[in-house]
Design a protein around this motif. Structure first.
Motif: not given
Length: 128
Positions: A18-24, A56-58, A63-66
């Motif tokens: 759940l902390m992984d940006p791809r999941v978020r 809202a999660l993303s 929530g962002a890769e960078g």
């Protein structure tokens, strides 16, 4: 490995996913890890429901890769009852620290572990 150890390990793995940006960034992936009865009390004090969090999660931290990511530490977990694990740990993100507590539940032998409740409490900068 004991059943308790395996259940705690699986709950921690879900927490980390759940902390992984791809999941978020993916409602589909996040939905798999969140119980439909999910509730969160965030570090801000805001109460979040399942639908609000999925929407809202993303856009939230992590929530962002960078962007800033959560750096978890000091995981502990205990099996409270069959199908119910309590996790506690700390995170650091962009210089902010928080103590976190989550309840993960698994409803049925073929079900997967899902986060049922989460709470974050900010740690003051001068605190240990």
């Amino acid at each position: 490995m004991s059943r308790e150890t395996e259940d705690v390990r699986e709950a921690i793995a879900g927490e980390l996913r759940l902390m992984d940006p791809r999941v978020r960034m993916s409602r589909t992936l996040a939905r798999q890890l969140m119980d439909p009865d999910f509730v969160e009390v965030g570090a801000s004090g805001r109460r979040w429901t399942y639908d609000e969090m999925l929407a809202a999660l993303s856009g939230l931290d992590g929530g962002a890769e960078g962007g800033p990511r959560y750096e978890p530490s000091n995981f502990t977990g205990v099996l409270l009852a069959p199908g119910l694990v309590h996790l506690t740990y700390e995170t650091t993100s962009d210089g902010e620290r928080a103590r976190r507590s989550s309840l993960w539940r698994k409803q049925g032998p073929s079900a997967t572990w899902q986060m049922y409740y989460h709470q974050a409490t900010p740690i003051p900068p001068d605190s240990m």
